[in-house]
Each structure stands twice: as structure tokens, then as C-alpha cells.
Design a protein around this motif. Structure first.
Motif, PDB file in Angstrom:
ATOM      1  N   ILE A  10      59.795  20.325   1.938  1.00 20.23           N
ATOM      2  CA  ILE A  10      61.149  19.762   1.791  1.00 20.23           C
ATOM      3  C   ILE A  10      62.173  20.542   2.619  1.00 20.23           C
ATOM      4  O   ILE A  10      63.028  19.961   3.274  1.00 20.23           O
ATOM      5  N   ARG A  11      62.043  21.869   2.575  1.00 22.52           N
ATOM      6  CA  ARG A  11      63.029  22.681   3.302  1.00 22.52           C
ATOM      7  C   ARG A  11      63.013  22.351   4.796  1.00 22.52           C
ATOM      8  O   ARG A  11      64.063  22.171   5.410  1.00 22.52           O
ATOM      9  N   THR A  12      61.805  22.256   5.369  1.00 20.60           N
ATOM     10  CA  THR A  12      61.682  21.931   6.792  1.00 20.60           C
ATOM     11  C   THR A  12      62.219  20.525   7.072  1.00 20.60           C
ATOM     12  O   THR A  12      62.958  20.311   8.038  1.00 20.60           O
ATOM     13  N   GLY A  42      58.775  25.842  -5.674  1.00 27.06           N
ATOM     14  CA  GLY A  42      57.546  25.691  -6.465  1.00 27.06           C
ATOM     15  C   GLY A  42      57.722  26.077  -7.912  1.00 27.06           C
ATOM     16  O   GLY A  42      56.763  26.416  -8.605  1.00 27.06           O
ATOM     17  N   LYS A  43      58.970  26.019  -8.402  1.00 28.01           N
ATOM     18  CA  LYS A  43      59.230  26.375  -9.798  1.00 28.01           C
ATOM     19  C   LYS A  43      59.264  25.152 -10.701  1.00 28.01           C
ATOM     20  O   LYS A  43      59.381  25.286 -11.916  1.00 28.01           O
ATOM     21  N   TYR A  44      59.243  23.982 -10.108  1.00 25.47           N
ATOM     22  CA  TYR A  44      59.294  22.755 -10.907  1.00 25.47           C
ATOM     23  C   TYR A  44      58.469  21.658 -10.246  1.00 25.47           C
ATOM     24  O   TYR A  44      58.593  21.435  -9.036  1.00 25.47           O
ATOM     25  N   SER A  45      57.637  21.000 -11.036  1.00 26.35           N
ATOM     26  CA  SER A  45      56.851  19.864 -10.537  1.00 26.35           C
ATOM     27  C   SER A  45      57.636  18.591 -10.811  1.00 26.35           C
ATOM     28  O   SER A  45      57.816  18.234 -11.978  1.00 26.35           O
ATOM     29  N   PRO A  46      58.088  17.911  -9.752  1.00 25.38           N
ATOM     30  CA  PRO A  46      58.884  16.694  -9.998  1.00 25.38           C
ATOM     31  C   PRO A  46      58.011  15.564 -10.520  1.00 25.38           C
ATOM     32  O   PRO A  46      56.785  15.583 -10.346  1.00 25.38           O
ATOM     33  N   SER A  47      58.657  14.587 -11.134  1.00 25.68           N
ATOM     34  CA  SER A  47      57.920  13.394 -11.568  1.00 25.68           C
ATOM     35  C   SER A  47      57.473  12.631 -10.319  1.00 25.68           C
ATOM     36  O   SER A  47      57.992  12.851  -9.210  1.00 25.68           O
ATOM     37  N   LEU A  48      56.549  11.732 -10.511  1.00 27.18           N
ATOM     38  CA  LEU A  48      56.066  10.921  -9.389  1.00 27.18           C
ATOM     39  C   LEU A  48      57.225  10.129  -8.772  1.00 27.18           C
ATOM     40  O   LEU A  48      57.325   9.990  -7.546  1.00 27.18           O
ATOM     41  N   VAL A  50      60.473  10.910  -8.659  1.00 26.13           N
ATOM     42  CA  VAL A  50      61.339  11.765  -7.822  1.00 26.13           C
ATOM     43  C   VAL A  50      60.617  12.156  -6.539  1.00 26.13           C
ATOM     44  O   VAL A  50      61.221  12.188  -5.461  1.00 26.13           O
ATOM     45  N   ALA A  51      59.314  12.431  -6.638  1.00 18.64           N
ATOM     46  CA  ALA A  51      58.542  12.777  -5.435  1.00 18.64           C
ATOM     47  C   ALA A  51      58.599  11.633  -4.418  1.00 18.64           C
ATOM     48  O   ALA A  51      58.831  11.858  -3.223  1.00 18.64           O
ATOM     49  N   PHE A  52      58.405  10.407  -4.900  1.00 19.74           N
ATOM     50  CA  PHE A  52      58.481   9.249  -3.995  1.00 19.74           C
ATOM     51  C   PHE A  52      59.889   9.087  -3.424  1.00 19.74           C
ATOM     52  O   PHE A  52      60.063   8.763  -2.243  1.00 19.74           O
ATOM     53  N   ARG A  53      60.891   9.299  -4.264  1.00 13.91           N
ATOM     54  CA  ARG A  53      62.271   9.156  -3.776  1.00 13.91           C
ATOM     55  C   ARG A  53      62.578  10.170  -2.670  1.00 13.91           C
ATOM     56  O   ARG A  53      63.257   9.851  -1.699  1.00 13.91           O
ATOM     57  N   ILE A  54      62.082  11.406  -2.848  1.00 15.77           N
ATOM     58  CA  ILE A  54      62.309  12.433  -1.814  1.00 15.77           C
ATOM     59  C   ILE A  54      61.640  11.997  -0.511  1.00 15.77           C
ATOM     60  O   ILE A  54      62.235  12.061   0.571  1.00 15.77           O
ATOM     61  N   ALA A  55      60.393  11.537  -0.615  1.00 15.82           N
ATOM     62  CA  ALA A  55      59.663  11.100   0.586  1.00 15.82           C
ATOM     63  C   ALA A  55      60.397   9.945   1.269  1.00 15.82           C
ATOM     64  O   ALA A  55      60.487   9.883   2.505  1.00 15.82           O
ATOM     65  N   ARG A  56      60.931   9.029   0.477  1.00 17.02           N
ATOM     66  CA  ARG A  56      61.644   7.867   1.049  1.00 17.02           C
ATOM     67  C   ARG A  56      62.924   8.270   1.774  1.00 17.02           C
ATOM     68  O   ARG A  56      63.286   7.675   2.788  1.00 17.02           O
ATOM     69  N   VAL A  57      63.598   9.309   1.253  1.00 16.28           N
ATOM     70  CA  VAL A  57      64.817   9.793   1.926  1.00 16.28           C
ATOM     71  C   VAL A  57      64.485  10.247   3.345  1.00 16.28           C
ATOM     72  O   VAL A  57      65.227   9.983   4.294  1.00 16.28           O
ATOM     73  N   PHE A  58      63.325  10.920   3.494  1.00 15.61           N
ATOM     74  CA  PHE A  58      62.933  11.422   4.809  1.00 15.61           C
ATOM     75  C   PHE A  58      62.156  10.390   5.621  1.00 15.61           C
ATOM     76  O   PHE A  58      61.787  10.661   6.768  1.00 15.61           O
ATOM     77  N   GLY A  59      61.877   9.229   5.007  1.00 17.63           N
ATOM     78  CA  GLY A  59      61.118   8.190   5.703  1.00 17.63           C
ATOM     79  C   GLY A  59      59.689   8.606   5.989  1.00 17.63           C
ATOM     80  O   GLY A  59      59.120   8.247   7.026  1.00 17.63           O
ATOM     81  N   LYS A  60      59.111   9.384   5.082  1.00 18.96           N
ATOM     82  CA  LYS A  60      57.753   9.910   5.276  1.00 18.96           C
ATOM     83  C   LYS A  60      56.869   9.460   4.115  1.00 18.96           C
ATOM     84  O   LYS A  60      57.363   9.180   3.018  1.00 18.96           O
ATOM     85  N   PRO A  61      55.539   9.437   4.344  1.00 18.94           N
ATOM     86  CA  PRO A  61      54.644   9.195   3.209  1.00 18.94           C
ATOM     87  C   PRO A  61      54.637  10.421   2.282  1.00 18.94           C
ATOM     88  O   PRO A  61      54.989  11.530   2.710  1.00 18.94           O
ATOM     89  N   LEU A  62      54.226  10.206   1.061  1.00 18.34           N
ATOM     90  CA  LEU A  62      54.247  11.281   0.069  1.00 18.34           C
ATOM     91  C   LEU A  62      53.477  12.520   0.528  1.00 18.34           C
ATOM     92  O   LEU A  62      53.921  13.655   0.334  1.00 18.34           O
ATOM     93  N   GLU A  63      52.312  12.284   1.190  1.00 21.43           N
ATOM     94  CA  GLU A  63      51.470  13.413   1.606  1.00 21.43           C
ATOM     95  C   GLU A  63      52.109  14.244   2.709  1.00 21.43           C
ATOM     96  O   GLU A  63      51.683  15.383   2.944  1.00 21.43           O
ATOM     97  N   ALA A  64      53.099  13.670   3.405  1.00 17.24           N
ATOM     98  CA  ALA A  64      53.773  14.448   4.448  1.00 17.24           C
ATOM     99  C   ALA A  64      54.794  15.407   3.829  1.00 17.24           C
ATOM    100  O   ALA A  64      55.244  16.354   4.474  1.00 17.24           O
ATOM    101  N   PHE A  66      54.495  16.456   0.202  1.00 17.94           N
ATOM    102  CA  PHE A  66      53.771  17.294  -0.771  1.00 17.94           C
ATOM    103  C   PHE A  66      52.297  17.379  -0.368  1.00 17.94           C
ATOM    104  O   PHE A  66      51.681  16.352  -0.087  1.00 17.94           O
ATOM    105  N   GLN A  67      51.772  18.588  -0.338  1.00 20.60           N
ATOM    106  CA  GLN A  67      50.366  18.772   0.027  1.00 20.60           C
ATOM    107  C   GLN A  67      49.637  19.490  -1.107  1.00 20.60           C
ATOM    108  O   GLN A  67      50.121  20.507  -1.610  1.00 20.60           O
ATOM    109  N   TRP A  68      48.504  18.924  -1.490  1.00 26.08           N
ATOM    110  CA  TRP A  68      47.683  19.558  -2.519  1.00 26.08           C
ATOM    111  C   TRP A  68      47.149  20.886  -1.993  1.00 26.08           C
ATOM    112  O   TRP A  68      46.647  20.962  -0.880  1.00 26.08           O
ATOM    113  N   ASP A  69      47.278  21.929  -2.796  1.00 30.87           N
ATOM    114  CA  ASP A  69      46.845  23.259  -2.379  1.00 30.87           C
ATOM    115  C   ASP A  69      45.456  23.527  -2.967  1.00 30.87           C
ATOM    116  O   ASP A  69      45.335  23.837  -4.157  1.00 30.87           O
ATOM    117  N   ASP A  70      44.416  23.395  -2.126  1.00 31.40           N
ATOM    118  CA  ASP A  70      43.046  23.572  -2.614  1.00 31.40           C
ATOM    119  C   ASP A  70      42.804  24.978  -3.161  1.00 31.40           C
ATOM    120  O   ASP A  70      42.034  25.164  -4.096  1.00 31.40           O
TER     121      ASP A  70
END
Lengths: 73, 140
Positions: A10-12, A42-48, A50-64, A66-70
């Protein structure tokens, strides 16, 4: 408090979107500036929703945004 | 620190100071007598007034300093933190009520029951607000 098992860019993305502030992003997503700061750190896990809304603001897919940390799985 | 978090701090400090004074100054030697009830009533009035005045003044002061945040709606993180705080505050409340129930059967006086109920409420509130502040600070 355990960190969520995913990271985010998000910061980038804010920087690339004309140095958008946390407050601006929060206003567009419908959360407070503090909540955006907590998500970025990384102190708060947003709801699905809010996560989608953030991605939509940047015009990106969700995976771009938020990335799952294996390593943290 | 957000406006909501500051209000939580004010509430916590006000509660500790007001009820700290109450439990320190209360005349415990008469708690088993009928006069103990009157003492409780008499002391709860200034405590309640002090809490209302302190909260009103602090809220107004903080609202003037950060007017933009005053009208900010509670978001999902605020709601989650509040629910979690209320959840943790529930446990001391239940324990205190059960202790009070047993002590009523044991035959304790009215003023002792009153003070135990007040203490239960105060502890539950401190746990609730403390949990919320912890989650605001350390993340949730």
C-alpha cells in the motif's frame, strides 16, 4: 499481537499514485487514517471488503496489493 | 493518536482517579452499618459529577484541537476493537456478580454489596477500556 500472514504494498502504491496520503486513501475507502496506517504496518488485517476497496482505488487486482507470505504461514 | 484513542485515555484516567479517591476515602469502619449506604450515596454524587465534568471538558478540548476527527465515523477496526474490549470486560463483570451473589447468601450488608458492585463495574470498565487502548497501540 501476531502479524497477519500476508504483506502489502500500500505504501508504495500510495507513493506511485501521486503521493496519496493515508488520510486520502482512508477517505476513499471509508476507514480512518489510523486504520490505513495499521494495515500498512501489518498491525491490522482488513476485511475482504476493505481490501477490495483499497485495490480498486489503485486500479489493481487484490494480489497486486496484498501478497500471501509463505514464510509466515 | 486518534481522537477516539485520546477519549479512551481520558476515560481511563478519570475512572481511576475518581474511583481511586472513592475507595481510598470511603469510611470502611461503618461499611457494615446502615450509615454505610448513606456514605456510599453521598460519595457517589461527587464522583459522578467529577466524571461528567472531566469528560465534558476533555472532550470539548480535544474536539477543538482536532475538529476534523470529531465527526469521523467509527470504521471496522474501531468496531472490532470495541467488541474485543467489551468481550474482555465481560469476564470481571460476571465474576464480580457471582461473588456478590454468594456473599448475599453469606449475609453481607447492603453497603458492602453496593461497594462490591461498584468495584465490579469499575474493574470491568478498566479492563474494557484498557483492552481497547492496548489494541489501538499494539495492533489488532
Amino acid at each position: 499481537m501476531a502479524k497477519p500472514p500476508f504483506t502489502n504494498d500500500i505504501r508504495t502504491l500510495r507513493f506511485l499514485a501521486g503521493e496519496m496520503t493515508q488520510g486520502d486513501l482512508g477517505d476513499r475507502v471509508g476507514v480512518t487514517r489510523q486504520t490505513i496506517a495499521a494495515i500498512e504496518q501489518g498491525k491490522y488485517s482488513p476485511s475482504l471488503e476493505v481490501a477490495f476497496r483499497i485495490a480498486r482505488v489503485f486500479g489493481k487486482p487484490l494480489e497486486a496489493v496484498f501478497q500471501w507470505d509463505d514464510a509466515g504461514d | 493518536m486518534s481522537f477516539r484513542e485520546k477519549i479512551h485515555w481520558v476515560t481511563l484516567v478519570t475512572m481511576i482517579l475518581a474511583f481511586g479517591w472513592y475507595f481510598l476515602v470511603y469510611p470502611w469502619r461503618i461499611v457494615a452499618s446502615p450509615a454505610g449506604v448513606m456514605a456510599t450515596a453521598g460519595m457517589l454524587v461527587p464522583v459522578t459529577i467529577a466524571i461528567i465534568v472531566a469528560m465534558t471538558v476533555a472532550t470539548a478540548f480535544l474536539a477543538i484541537r482536532s475538529p476534523r476527527e470529531v465527526h469521523a465515523r467509527e470504521d471496522e477496526r474501531d468496531r472490532n476493537i470495541h467488541m474485543r474490549g467489551t468481550h474482555f470486560g465481560y469476564y470481571p463483570l460476571v465474576v464480580g456478580i457471582w461473588i456478590n451473589i454468594f456473599l448475599i447468601f453469606w449475609g453481607i450488608g447492603q453497603a458492602e454489596q453496593l461497594n462490591l458492585m461498584i468495584a465490579t463495574l469499575v474493574v470491568a470498565e478498566i479492563v474494557r477500556i484498557g483492552t481497547q487502548l492496548y489494541l489501538y497501540r499494539r495492533g489488532y
